[in-house]
Motif scaffolding. Structure first.
Motif, PDB file in Angstrom:
ATOM      1  N   ASP A  77     -46.158  16.226  26.696  1.00 54.70           N
ATOM      2  CA  ASP A  77     -44.895  16.789  26.585  1.00 54.70           C
ATOM      3  C   ASP A  77     -43.871  16.014  26.711  1.00 54.70           C
ATOM      4  O   ASP A  77     -42.752  16.336  26.486  1.00 54.70           O
ATOM      5  CB  ASP A  77     -45.168  17.905  27.702  1.00 54.70           C
ATOM      6  N   ILE A  78     -43.888  14.776  27.410  1.00 51.26           N
ATOM      7  CA  ILE A  78     -42.910  13.753  27.457  1.00 51.26           C
ATOM      8  C   ILE A  78     -42.505  13.350  26.177  1.00 51.26           C
ATOM      9  O   ILE A  78     -41.094  13.145  25.956  1.00 51.26           O
ATOM     10  CB  ILE A  78     -43.669  12.516  28.309  1.00 51.26           C
ATOM     11  N   VAL A  79     -43.200  13.314  25.265  1.00 54.03           N
ATOM     12  CA  VAL A  79     -42.791  12.742  23.985  1.00 54.03           C
ATOM     13  C   VAL A  79     -42.480  13.939  23.052  1.00 54.03           C
ATOM     14  O   VAL A  79     -41.321  13.987  22.600  1.00 54.03           O
ATOM     15  CB  VAL A  79     -44.026  12.005  23.482  1.00 54.03           C
ATOM     16  N   TRP A  80     -43.049  15.020  23.178  1.00 56.09           N
ATOM     17  CA  TRP A  80     -42.791  16.081  22.104  1.00 56.09           C
ATOM     18  C   TRP A  80     -41.824  17.174  22.659  1.00 56.09           C
ATOM     19  O   TRP A  80     -41.128  17.621  21.930  1.00 56.09           O
ATOM     20  CB  TRP A  80     -44.059  16.845  21.720  1.00 56.09           C
ATOM     21  N   GLY A  81     -41.770  17.221  23.988  1.00 54.67           N
ATOM     22  CA  GLY A  81     -41.081  18.158  24.525  1.00 54.67           C
ATOM     23  C   GLY A  81     -39.575  17.958  24.631  1.00 54.67           C
ATOM     24  O   GLY A  81     -38.942  16.895  24.201  1.00 54.67           O
ATOM     25  N   GLY A  82     -38.788  19.098  24.817  1.00 53.45           N
ATOM     26  CA  GLY A  82     -37.239  18.944  24.982  1.00 53.45           C
ATOM     27  C   GLY A  82     -36.337  19.044  23.578  1.00 53.45           C
ATOM     28  O   GLY A  82     -35.227  18.792  23.490  1.00 53.45           O
ATOM     29  N   ILE A  83     -37.147  19.428  22.433  1.00 50.79           N
ATOM     30  CA  ILE A  83     -36.377  19.655  21.172  1.00 50.79           C
ATOM     31  C   ILE A  83     -36.667  20.773  20.457  1.00 50.79           C
ATOM     32  O   ILE A  83     -36.352  20.873  19.383  1.00 50.79           O
ATOM     33  CB  ILE A  83     -36.818  18.344  20.159  1.00 50.79           C
ATOM     34  N   ASP A  84     -37.047  22.040  21.651  1.00 53.62           N
ATOM     35  CA  ASP A  84     -37.418  23.128  21.129  1.00 53.62           C
ATOM     36  C   ASP A  84     -36.089  23.896  20.497  1.00 53.62           C
ATOM     37  O   ASP A  84     -36.097  24.665  19.513  1.00 53.62           O
ATOM     38  CB  ASP A  84     -38.010  24.085  22.217  1.00 53.62           C
TER      39      ASP A  84
END
Length: 214
Positions: A77-84
């Motif tokens: 989630d550190i890498v993939w998250g935050g771009i939803d």
């Protein structure tokens, strides 16, 4: 698998920002999620995704593992998250696209506008994409956000063609356009030159549509 000790790496700049927020004694300071993510991405990049543990990352930024998990349930989630939010942004841009423009041009224009509205700095974005490109574990862990992009493109192609989203051409053409976008972003993330990611995507999409041209 070897896990490197990254707790000695400098995080003074981030820790100072956290201290300035005036956390009460006895409670962990409240972090800014995106600032924390940028710091963690830098730390992970130094040792490699597979070699970084949540425990060592938490200690490096001065918080408990439990607190770190509140921000990021998993290491991925550190890498993939935050771009939803980019899914809604892309959908809005595609819906606003001029009906007379070719599909490839409309998608390229929409992507350019999404990047123009993106608050994330290019350094953090490149760090994300480079980690994904270099980590087999992350590449097999498909992002729901990127899947959302694929669905948005497929539905756009279907609407433009007046066909169901499950029809052959919308599914295959939409998937091809989506893959070109993702591969262009991955390619950009691995480059050292200060290139514009939106420009790389536009070039890739136009190359896809003109593949028979020399």
């Amino acid at each position: 698998m070897t896990e490197y000790d990254i707790t000695s790496l400098s995080t003074s700049g981030y820790c100072e920002r956290m201290e300035k927020q005036g956390a009460r004694k006895g409670r962990p300071p409240k972090a800014e999620p995106e600032a924390l993510r940028a710091q963690l991405l830098d730390l992970i990049a130094l040792v490699g995704y597979e070699n970084a543990s949540m425990g060592s990352l938490a200690e490096s930024v001065g918080m408990s593992v439990r607190t770190l998990h509140r921000y990021f349930p998993t290491k991925a989630d550190i890498v993939w998250g935050g771009i939803d939010v980019s899914i809604d942004a892309l959908t809005a841009e595609l819906n606003a696209a001029a009906g007379s423009s070719p599909i490839i041009d409309a998608v390229a224009h929409a992507i350019t506008n999404v990047f123009a509205r993106n608050a994330e700095d290019l350094k953090t974005m490149r760090a994300r994409l480079r980690l994904i490109a270099l980590s087999p574990e992350l590449r097999t862990n498909r992002s729901s956000t990127f899947e959302g992009w694929r669905h948005a493109v497929v539905h756009f192609v279907a609407t433009r063609r007046g066909e169901p989203a499950r029809a052959l051409i919308p599914v295959t053409a939409g998937a091809a356009i989506h893959m070109a976008i993702m591969e262009a972003l991955t390619w950009w993330g691995l480059q050292e030159e200060p290139l514009d990611p939106a420009d790389c995507i536009t070039r890739a999409l136009h190359g896809l549509s003109n593949i028979n041209d020399r």
